[in-house]
Structure formats: C-alpha cells, structure tokens
Design a protein around this motif. Sequence first.
Motif, short mmCIF file in Angstrom:
data_model
loop_
_atom_site.label_atom_id
_atom_site.label_comp_id
_atom_site.label_asym_id
_atom_site.label_seq_id
_atom_site.Cartn_x
_atom_site.Cartn_y
_atom_site.Cartn_z
N ASP A 35 0.83 -1.21 0.00
CA ASP A 35 0.00 0.00 0.00
C ASP A 35 0.86 1.26 0.00
O ASP A 35 0.58 2.21 -0.73
CB ASP A 35 -0.95 0.02 1.20
N LYS A 48 2.35 1.72 -3.46
CA LYS A 48 1.35 2.14 -4.45
C LYS A 48 0.95 3.60 -4.28
O LYS A 48 0.67 4.28 -5.25
CB LYS A 48 0.11 1.24 -4.37
N ARG A 49 0.92 4.08 -3.02
CA ARG A 49 0.52 5.48 -2.82
C ARG A 49 1.72 6.43 -2.82
O ARG A 49 1.60 7.61 -2.52
CB ARG A 49 -0.33 5.63 -1.57
N ASN A 63 5.06 -3.33 -8.52
CA ASN A 63 3.98 -2.40 -8.19
C ASN A 63 4.37 -0.95 -8.42
O ASN A 63 3.59 -0.17 -8.98
CB ASN A 63 3.53 -2.60 -6.73
N GLU A 66 2.66 1.62 -11.24
CA GLU A 66 2.10 2.91 -10.83
C GLU A 66 2.92 4.11 -11.31
O GLU A 66 2.52 5.25 -11.11
CB GLU A 66 1.98 2.97 -9.30
#
Length: 177
Positions: free
Chosen positions: A19, A22-23, A53, A57
Amino acid sequence: MAAEINPVENPVDYKPWFDAVKRNDWCAAKEFLTLHPSAITATDSWGDTALHNATYEGREQIVEELVQLMTEEQFETKNTFGETALTIAAAKNIKIVECLVAKNKKLLGIARDSSQMTPILIAAKNHRWDIVRYLYSVTPLEDLKPDKGTCGSELVICCLRAKQFDIRAFYQPRSPF
C-alpha cells in the motif's frame, strides 16, 4: 528426553508495504522495510514485488530507492504473468527503464513469458519510440539476430509499420541534471 519446541514465526502481513509503495509513500515503505527486511522480495497475490507495483504505478522515486536496495538477481523476478519490472516499464516509462537497465543489463534479454517479447519489442508494440531508441542503444545486437528468436524481425516490422525508419538516429541520452 522432551521434544524441543521451535517457535513458529508469525507470517508478516505485507499489505501495508505494498500500500505504501502504491501510494508513493517512501517514508512509510522504508519504515516497514526496516522492520521487515524480507519485504524487499515479498510478492502479492499476482506475484508482483514492490518493484513491479512501483513500476505499474509509475512511482519513479520508489523505483530509484528500491533499485539501490535490491540485488541484480532480484530485478529478474517475474510475476505470474511472466513480467519483470523492465518488461512492464518498457510499455510506459523511460525514466524507470533507464534506472533498471543501469542496474542490470541482463534484463534486456529477458522476455515476457506469455508472448516471448523482450523489452525493446514491448516498447515498439506500445509505440514508445523514445524507449525503443534507448533500448536499441543498449541492447546487444546479438539479441536481435534470428538465431535468438523472432524479436529482431518483429522489431523491424513494428518500425516499418510505424514509419520509424531509423530508430538509432534519434536517441539523445538524458542529462542527469
């Protein structure tokens, strides 16, 4: 004599790690990695590492940070679709491509499993001529010869269809400043 009981290590939940990547939160990702160094090679349900990932992104800073921490062999990890981070980046992001290739040139010859397309061919089929030109400048010509497969001939076909007649003439290395 009593049997020795070995404590079983609790499995780590890597969701916060993925997470954070990804952010684009490197502070949180780095904190998690400090506590759980095995996260660098952990995979999600699709077989993607944090590097996969971050590449999906377009998280260039995270990719650069991960590249500093990973071994050359770890870059060669394929997900369940047979993709390395470079085969993903080849379709979309020149900066990530350059970063990965600078660390491990062997990635240039690793094809995506399902299609056997190498990074340069993936870039061409996605009309990313900036990436094609860069990859052509660093891909060994031996990798494009017929005895290595159809990649070279497919690259020629892609270039002709797109009217990209001289892919080597236009690549300009980016200034590091």
